[in-house]
Write a protein that holds these residues in place. Sequence first.
Motif, PDB file in Angstrom:
ATOM      1  N   ARG A 195      -0.509   6.688   3.203  1.00 61.52           N
ATOM      2  CA  ARG A 195      -1.985   7.175   3.485  1.00 61.52           C
ATOM      3  C   ARG A 195      -2.129   8.280   4.249  1.00 61.52           C
ATOM      4  O   ARG A 195      -1.185   8.415   5.304  1.00 61.52           O
ATOM      5  N   THR A 196      -2.879   9.210   3.951  1.00 60.82           N
ATOM      6  CA  THR A 196      -3.281  10.357   5.067  1.00 60.82           C
ATOM      7  C   THR A 196      -4.267   9.635   6.126  1.00 60.82           C
ATOM      8  O   THR A 196      -5.376   9.248   5.829  1.00 60.82           O
ATOM      9  N   GLN A 197      -4.067  10.048   7.263  1.00 59.43           N
ATOM     10  CA  GLN A 197      -4.993   9.673   8.314  1.00 59.43           C
ATOM     11  C   GLN A 197      -5.879  10.961   8.634  1.00 59.43           C
ATOM     12  O   GLN A 197      -5.290  12.008   9.246  1.00 59.43           O
ATOM     13  N   GLN A 199     -12.376  -3.450   3.068  1.00 60.87           N
ATOM     14  CA  GLN A 199     -10.539  -3.311   2.673  1.00 60.87           C
ATOM     15  C   GLN A 199     -10.033  -3.122   4.063  1.00 60.87           C
ATOM     16  O   GLN A 199      -8.786  -2.534   4.214  1.00 60.87           O
ATOM     17  N   LEU A 208       1.045  -1.205   0.039  1.00 64.69           N
ATOM     18  CA  LEU A 208       0.060  -0.012  -0.159  1.00 64.69           C
ATOM     19  C   LEU A 208       0.949   1.322  -0.076  1.00 64.69           C
ATOM     20  O   LEU A 208       1.889   1.434   0.728  1.00 64.69           O
ATOM     21  N   GLU A 242     -11.587   8.399  -1.365  1.00 59.28           N
ATOM     22  CA  GLU A 242     -10.367   8.589  -1.203  1.00 59.28           C
ATOM     23  C   GLU A 242      -9.650   8.750   0.455  1.00 59.28           C
ATOM     24  O   GLU A 242      -9.016   9.019   0.745  1.00 59.28           O
ATOM     25  N   TYR A 296      -8.589   6.488   3.243  1.00 57.01           N
ATOM     26  CA  TYR A 296      -8.490   5.221   3.420  1.00 57.01           C
ATOM     27  C   TYR A 296      -8.176   5.076   5.055  1.00 57.01           C
ATOM     28  O   TYR A 296      -8.029   4.286   5.639  1.00 57.01           O
ATOM     29  N   GLY A 297      -7.631   6.382   5.674  1.00 56.28           N
ATOM     30  CA  GLY A 297      -7.298   6.118   7.201  1.00 56.28           C
ATOM     31  C   GLY A 297      -8.229   7.117   7.871  1.00 56.28           C
ATOM     32  O   GLY A 297      -8.303   8.213   7.410  1.00 56.28           O
ATOM     33  N   ASN A 318     -13.619   2.530   0.893  1.00 61.00           N
ATOM     34  CA  ASN A 318     -12.060   1.958   0.505  1.00 61.00           C
ATOM     35  C   ASN A 318     -11.441   2.055   1.806  1.00 61.00           C
ATOM     36  O   ASN A 318     -10.282   1.900   2.035  1.00 61.00           O
ATOM     37  N   GLU A 337      -9.301   1.681   5.104  1.00 60.88           N
ATOM     38  CA  GLU A 337      -8.433   0.551   5.447  1.00 60.88           C
ATOM     39  C   GLU A 337      -8.062   0.624   6.913  1.00 60.88           C
ATOM     40  O   GLU A 337      -7.811  -0.519   7.461  1.00 60.88           O
ATOM     41  N   ASP A 338      -8.045   1.899   7.470  1.00 58.31           N
ATOM     42  CA  ASP A 338      -7.539   1.797   8.944  1.00 58.31           C
ATOM     43  C   ASP A 338      -8.378   2.718   9.745  1.00 58.31           C
ATOM     44  O   ASP A 338      -8.695   4.086   9.314  1.00 58.31           O
TER      45      ASP A 338
END
Length: 635
Positions: free
Chosen positions: A160-162, A224, A157, A175, A177-178, A198, A200-201
């Motif tokens: 990624r921006t949190q 995801q 991966l 868009e 993801y975190g 999407n 992920e976290d």
Amino acid sequence: MKEYCKVNTINVGFANHSVEGTIYLKGALDTEVLIRKGKLRINILTPSLELTEDLHNGMLNNPDVDNNHHIDWLRFTTYHDLVIPEGKYNTQIKCPYGDTAVGFEVYGFPELLKFYGVIDVQKGYVHIKGELRSEYRSEDCSIPIDILKKFIPKDLLPPRTQYTWNQALQQNPLEVYGLAIGKGVFDAFPEKLLTFKNLEDLWIGGQTQFNVKELPDTLFSLVQLHTIRIYGSSIHQISDKVNQLKNLEELCIESSQLKTIPDSICELPLLSDLSFRYNKLIELPECIGTTPNLKMINIEGNYFKKIPKSITAVPSIKVDRKYQKLFMDTSYRSNNPDPIDESLFDLSYYPEEKIKLKNAIESIPEVTECSDLILDYTTMATYLMPDKEDKNIAVGASKVGGNPDLPKTWEHPKSNKGSLYVFHAQINCEEASSYQKYLPRKGMLYFFVNDEEYAQKPIVLYTENVKDLLRYQYDENTEFTDSNLDNNIREAVRISFKNGISIPIFYNLYNHGSERYPKYADFFEDESNEDIIDDLEYGIESLENVIDSPLSSGDPNIPLHFHSINSHVFTQHESPQELAAARFGGEPSEWIVLLNMESTGEFNFWDAGTLTYCIHKKDLAIKDFSRVFASIESS
């Protein structure tokens, strides 16, 4: 393609090492390269090595010392999992990353080194090539490193921006993801979260009031997700739809209200880390140990009645020690078949002191309700009283510090590198015999430890013969296993002995009361007794101030500190006996403080802490000192 690990062109190979007796968690010293949550994890260890010049390449050349060094291992590791730029294989990562960034680290060498080179990340293997340079020396000296290690390729991966909750609501939902929700009040599950298809976290905690009792089935459509971490929520159950999260690698729900876990959690193929600390669980699914990829489970702070034996298949298990006996044998195996005689350690042989203590307890209202508890677990400690005026300590006399008086045929305890263990004390058992009934009646006890930072390897030696002793001589060239003691030999202090009652430690009772004082386990686990426990913690200080003790200075604000035997040692977390039981087995109450060293005189352990030697009472009865445990407590 063959794997190799070359140090200065010599293929030294790979190895896994036991963590027993170390500060490392299980598996931390295993060689592995893997993809976790789309990031790269590298942990490569060599076998133990003799660092000859062929290996250290002149890095350790010093004309004044032996330049051959034995090391347990050389370790190359990613301090944090590495994010691969653009999330693609065939990527080269230049090291070091920067002057302050923590990245690819090197451990185990006699001096601090940094890796300069390239980590070539290919699909199925990494190729690490470069050199090790000293952090302290500028001369042109380095050690070439060339490592090739295979791994099972998985999807990578990109960075990624949190986003916070408010930030995420302003983004294109596809868009995001975190997501980190650290503020706000949620009395119902936020449905807008489901638009982040999407995701992920997911992290929920901090100042968030997450008053949601159950995660909705719709959350598990976010397939995801590889990480879910939720702290301080009202969640009391997880839907069996959780098995839809086929990419989930970490599930953490802590300090919540979980009461049940669905069997379907065992079907998650990639789940490696599972944490349900501080919930209301009383059991786990029978299949928990069959979860295909589970590497770590943390279930501390629950109320278990049942834990399946299948959990032993999980490499790393964190659970309150009192619950380990639900799924494994935690008993201590001693060569002594006889039962423990507890009267040797409590106040049974000191009826007058017990009556005085009882009267003192009755004078303090806050502790009166716990009178039996205090009386049952108070010990008669023996304190080591210093005599600094005795400058000519006879060979064979009890003392702390200085040089040990060893039998002529003995060698001083030392490491496999030849450096000497640190000497703390010798106790002439005949001198101490009139003060207690559990130590040998004659002979000498010696106390050594490998270092005063972790005290992982204590050595306690015993000899019955005290007639043919010879004082070991240290000099300016003596090297100790703890280099802080080099050229800094402590002055010997003659000691005598004095008894005094030692009241149990009641700090942090909610987490440790039932372990330390098992006769009253039901009392500590009954939530209706919280006020009584609070009063006990508050009132015990008043009790300590009124009892007659060698530690009393006359001023409650100026406590005295003496080394001691069979005492209760203050601790903010696990007691020395709890740590000993966790390491070797048995119940904490079966272990005794064989010697507690205080930070006093020339002794100083961390920030004015204590270093404690413990032994199982059965072993002590047969003079078996082969399994002594040591620990350090400091604020």
